[in-house]
Design a protein around this motif. Structure first.
Motif, PDB file in Angstrom:
ATOM      1  N   UNK A   8     -15.043  62.954  10.673  1.00 34.62           N
ATOM      2  CA  UNK A   8     -14.162  63.477  11.714  1.00 34.62           C
ATOM      3  C   UNK A   8     -14.623  63.036  13.102  1.00 34.62           C
ATOM      4  N   UNK A   9     -13.700  62.406  13.850  1.00 29.23           N
ATOM      5  CA  UNK A   9     -14.008  61.996  15.229  1.00 29.23           C
ATOM      6  C   UNK A   9     -15.413  61.384  15.283  1.00 29.23           C
ATOM      7  N   UNK A  10     -15.650  60.361  14.487  1.00 30.40           N
ATOM      8  CA  UNK A  10     -17.007  59.953  14.119  1.00 30.40           C
ATOM      9  C   UNK A  10     -17.921  59.681  15.309  1.00 30.40           C
ATOM     10  N   UNK A  11     -17.504  58.849  16.240  1.00 29.28           N
ATOM     11  CA  UNK A  11     -18.389  58.506  17.364  1.00 29.28           C
ATOM     12  C   UNK A  11     -18.757  59.753  18.168  1.00 29.28           C
ATOM     13  N   UNK A  12     -17.768  60.603  18.409  1.00 29.81           N
ATOM     14  CA  UNK A  12     -18.031  61.853  19.132  1.00 29.81           C
ATOM     15  C   UNK A  12     -18.977  62.732  18.327  1.00 29.81           C
ATOM     16  N   UNK A  13     -18.759  62.809  17.020  1.00 31.82           N
ATOM     17  CA  UNK A  13     -19.620  63.639  16.165  1.00 31.82           C
ATOM     18  C   UNK A  13     -21.059  63.159  16.202  1.00 31.82           C
ATOM     19  N   UNK A  14     -21.266  61.839  16.250  1.00 28.23           N
ATOM     20  CA  UNK A  14     -22.634  61.302  16.346  1.00 28.23           C
ATOM     21  C   UNK A  14     -23.308  61.759  17.626  1.00 28.23           C
ATOM     22  N   UNK A  15     -22.574  61.757  18.726  1.00 25.10           N
ATOM     23  CA  UNK A  15     -23.152  62.203  20.002  1.00 25.10           C
ATOM     24  C   UNK A  15     -23.487  63.695  19.946  1.00 25.10           C
ATOM     25  N   UNK A  16     -22.657  64.464  19.272  1.00 23.74           N
ATOM     26  CA  UNK A  16     -22.872  65.919  19.208  1.00 23.74           C
ATOM     27  C   UNK A  16     -24.065  66.296  18.333  1.00 23.74           C
ATOM     28  N   UNK A  17     -24.379  65.463  17.339  1.00 25.13           N
ATOM     29  CA  UNK A  17     -25.525  65.765  16.475  1.00 25.13           C
ATOM     30  C   UNK A  17     -26.794  65.928  17.304  1.00 25.13           C
ATOM     31  N   UNK A  18     -26.960  65.070  18.305  1.00 23.51           N
ATOM     32  CA  UNK A  18     -28.196  65.070  19.100  1.00 23.51           C
ATOM     33  C   UNK A  18     -28.043  65.807  20.428  1.00 23.51           C
ATOM     34  N   UNK A  19     -26.840  66.306  20.689  1.00 20.96           N
ATOM     35  CA  UNK A  19     -26.605  67.077  21.911  1.00 20.96           C
ATOM     36  C   UNK A  19     -25.628  68.211  21.586  1.00 20.96           C
ATOM     37  N   UNK A  20     -26.115  69.269  20.919  1.00 24.16           N
ATOM     38  CA  UNK A  20     -25.236  70.368  20.495  1.00 24.16           C
ATOM     39  C   UNK A  20     -24.495  71.039  21.633  1.00 24.16           C
ATOM     40  N   UNK A  21     -24.955  70.853  22.854  1.00 22.92           N
ATOM     41  CA  UNK A  21     -24.268  71.429  24.002  1.00 22.92           C
ATOM     42  C   UNK A  21     -22.880  70.861  24.204  1.00 22.92           C
ATOM     43  N   UNK A 126     -23.119  66.381   3.304  1.00 20.72           N
ATOM     44  CA  UNK A 126     -23.128  65.407   4.404  1.00 20.72           C
ATOM     45  C   UNK A 126     -23.428  66.098   5.729  1.00 20.72           C
ATOM     46  N   UNK A 127     -22.840  67.271   5.922  1.00 28.42           N
ATOM     47  CA  UNK A 127     -23.074  68.020   7.164  1.00 28.42           C
ATOM     48  C   UNK A 127     -24.529  68.461   7.248  1.00 28.42           C
ATOM     49  N   UNK A 128     -25.092  68.890   6.116  1.00 26.17           N
ATOM     50  CA  UNK A 128     -26.482  69.343   6.096  1.00 26.17           C
ATOM     51  C   UNK A 128     -27.449  68.189   6.336  1.00 26.17           C
ATOM     52  N   UNK A 129     -27.203  67.037   5.695  1.00 27.63           N
ATOM     53  CA  UNK A 129     -28.131  65.906   5.769  1.00 27.63           C
ATOM     54  C   UNK A 129     -28.025  65.115   7.068  1.00 27.63           C
ATOM     55  N   UNK A 130     -26.822  65.057   7.646  1.00 29.51           N
ATOM     56  CA  UNK A 130     -26.608  64.179   8.796  1.00 29.51           C
ATOM     57  C   UNK A 130     -26.072  64.889  10.033  1.00 29.51           C
ATOM     58  N   UNK A 131     -25.477  66.067   9.848  1.00 26.02           N
ATOM     59  CA  UNK A 131     -24.851  66.755  10.975  1.00 26.02           C
ATOM     60  C   UNK A 131     -23.435  66.298  11.240  1.00 26.02           C
ATOM     61  N   UNK A 132     -22.920  65.349  10.447  1.00 25.57           N
ATOM     62  CA  UNK A 132     -21.594  64.791  10.663  1.00 25.57           C
ATOM     63  C   UNK A 132     -20.566  65.540   9.818  1.00 25.57           C
ATOM     64  N   UNK A 133     -19.477  66.049  10.412  1.00 27.24           N
ATOM     65  CA  UNK A 133     -18.406  66.677   9.625  1.00 27.24           C
ATOM     66  C   UNK A 133     -17.589  65.607   8.910  1.00 27.24           C
ATOM     67  N   UNK A 134     -17.366  65.790   7.612  1.00 32.39           N
ATOM     68  CA  UNK A 134     -16.660  64.800   6.801  1.00 32.39           C
ATOM     69  C   UNK A 134     -15.525  65.482   6.041  1.00 32.39           C
ATOM     70  N   UNK A 135     -14.344  64.867   6.084  1.00 33.39           N
ATOM     71  CA  UNK A 135     -13.193  65.366   5.325  1.00 33.39           C
ATOM     72  C   UNK A 135     -13.017  64.502   4.084  1.00 33.39           C
ATOM     73  N   UNK A 136     -13.012  65.135   2.917  1.00 32.43           N
ATOM     74  CA  UNK A 136     -12.942  64.405   1.651  1.00 32.43           C
ATOM     75  C   UNK A 136     -11.671  64.805   0.906  1.00 32.43           C
ATOM     76  N   UNK A 137     -10.797  63.818   0.713  1.00 34.35           N
ATOM     77  CA  UNK A 137      -9.562  64.033  -0.019  1.00 34.35           C
ATOM     78  C   UNK A 137      -9.644  63.391  -1.385  1.00 34.35           C
ATOM     79  N   UNK A 138      -9.221  64.111  -2.418  1.00 32.57           N
ATOM     80  CA  UNK A 138      -9.277  63.617  -3.797  1.00 32.57           C
ATOM     81  C   UNK A 138      -7.859  63.526  -4.347  1.00 32.57           C
ATOM     82  N   UNK A 139      -7.550  62.417  -5.024  1.00 30.79           N
ATOM     83  CA  UNK A 139      -6.232  62.242  -5.627  1.00 30.79           C
ATOM     84  C   UNK A 139      -6.320  61.170  -6.708  1.00 30.79           C
TER      85      UNK A 139
END
Length: 418
Positions: A8-21, A126-139
């Motif tokens: 989700x919003x990957x580049x932004x999410x990467x920045x937020x991992x190291x700057x929770x503010x 994924x959220x626990x290991x990396x801090x990145x929110x991931x949406x997983x769709x199965x079909x």
């Protein structure tokens, strides 16, 4: 069954991992040279900031709502992407990396698993290991899995995972998916389809298959079948070698000095050769090009390139760089301001099929050993640890006024905990 994992919003999410503010605040990440918004937090989207909009067009919004702006930090994003993919690869039989923030998961053989629970569990890991929110769709197909992932992304209550398998639910969702949002249907086809009254995925499915194939070729028919639950797009757990590799950049401002331009082009050559060796290939040809600023019509213009042919296919940075800089000197014109340059490698073949030349004077084994040592050191200690003397020591000359630290790939940028 297949799954599509989309960060989700990957580049932004990467920045937020190291700057929770940054959580809860509007954040955008810009493209090269701080040009356009290429990643937006949900808060920034709510302010009306569109994907791809130039920064200068949204200055008022940025200042009024205190939007946090970042320059693209591809070293950080690339490393975080690898961590997400590694986490996912440990949970499934095979993984197909589709892009820096997306990957298809092969779930064949897992049909008796609770796939909805699995998707939620994989997202949580994924959220626990990396801090990145991931949406997983199965079909049942890759195209439907991609839609399921988008549905999941828009519904936080799904907890990061959604198994789209009930036909009634699929039909309802397809009626809401705009035709241009279907994977595999680009702008040209979407305009054509809308001109025929097709506005949604459900409308597209209502078309006769013969008409679809006639108007959109076999690729369109394949997409049509995938939406009906018939798997037509093969799963590939390894990326095929590229037939052409390019590294190019636009500069922050026009460059007039051959020495400065040579340092930049030498850096591009090193980067493109590293990519070539990473896929265990060699090249027969290289192209170097220089471009002036086409938007400044009142200054001298030049858009030229030079083709270099190697008698023996090579992956040696030393050999390719020497040839590229030689041809660059012929391209350069004094008094011209150059805005963009790049190096393209083509005529690519596997390194173990290179045909040697009886009259070749280069010590191929020595070059190979040297490149291996160079790559090993840069991989182990950090990119750019060992470089060629001709490379620019200042890095790429781009506008990156809002660049964050390279938290995971540079020793000096590692977070200090107090």
């Amino acid at each position: 069954m297949y799954a599509l994992a989309d960060c989700n919003n990957f580049f932004v999410s990467c920045e937020r991992v190291f700057n929770p503010g940054l959580n809860g605040r509007p954040v955008i990440v810009l493209s090269n040279n701080d040009g356009c918004a290429v990643s937006r937090s949900n808060e920034a989207k709510a302010l009306g900031i569109k994907m791809g909009v130039p920064l200068y067009q949204i200055r008022d919004i940025v200042e009024k709502y205190n939007v946090v702006v970042f320059s693209s930090n591809f070293a950080l994003y690339g490393d975080m992407s690898k961590r997400v993919h590694l986490t996912l690869a440990q949970m499934v039989p095979a993984i197909e990396i589709y892009s820096i923030d997306e990957a298809f998961l092969d779930l064949r053989g897992m049909e008796h698993t609770d796939l909805d629970a699995f998707a939620k569990r994989a997202s949580a890991l994924c959220r626990k290991n990396t801090g990145i929110p991931v949406s997983i769709g199965v079909a049942s197909t890759k195209t439907l899995a991609k839609i399921a992932s988008q549905v999941c992304k828009g519904h936080p209550g799904m907890q990061g995972g959604y198994f789209m398998h009930e036909q009634e639910g699929i039909d309802r969702i397809l009626r809401e998916v705009p035709v241009e949002d279907i994977w595999g249907i680009g702008r040209r086809y979407s305009r054509m389809l809308r001109s025929h009254g097709v506005s949604s995925a459900a409308d597209f499915l209502s078309l006769p298959p013969d008409w679809v194939q006639k108007q959109m070729s076999i690729a369109g028919l394949r997409t049509w079948k995938e939406l009906r639950g018939e798997s037509c797009i093969e799963f590939t757990d390894h990326m095929p070698p590229k037939k052409q590799i390019c590294v190019s950049r636009s500069f922050a401002r026009e460059l007039y000095d051959l020495g400065v331009i040579s340092g930049q082009v030498s850096l591009f050559t090193s980067m493109v050769c590293e990519k070539l060796r990473k896929q265990k290939s060699a090249c027969h040809q290289a192209i170097v090009f220089l471009l002036t600023n086409r938007f400044k019509r009142n200054v001298p213009q030049q858009y030229e390139s030079r083709l270099i042919t190697f008698p023996v296919a090579t992956s040696s940075t030393l050999e390719i760089n020497r040839a590229v800089l030689r041809e660059l000197s012929f391209l350069f014109r004094k008094g011209y301001g150059y805005k963009k340059a790049g190096v393209i490698l083509t005529g690519i073949v596997p390194e173990d099929t290179v045909q040697l030349d009886l009259y070749d004077t280069a010590d191929r084994m020595k070059h190979s050993r040297l490149m291996k040592v160079m790559d090993d050191i840069n991989t182990r200690i950090g990119h750019g640890t060992l470089t060629m003397a001709t490379e620019s020591v200042e890095g790429i000359r781009m506008n990156r006024q809002h660049l964050s630290p390279q938290y995971t790939t540079r020793w000096s940028d590692i977070l200090v905990v107090k």
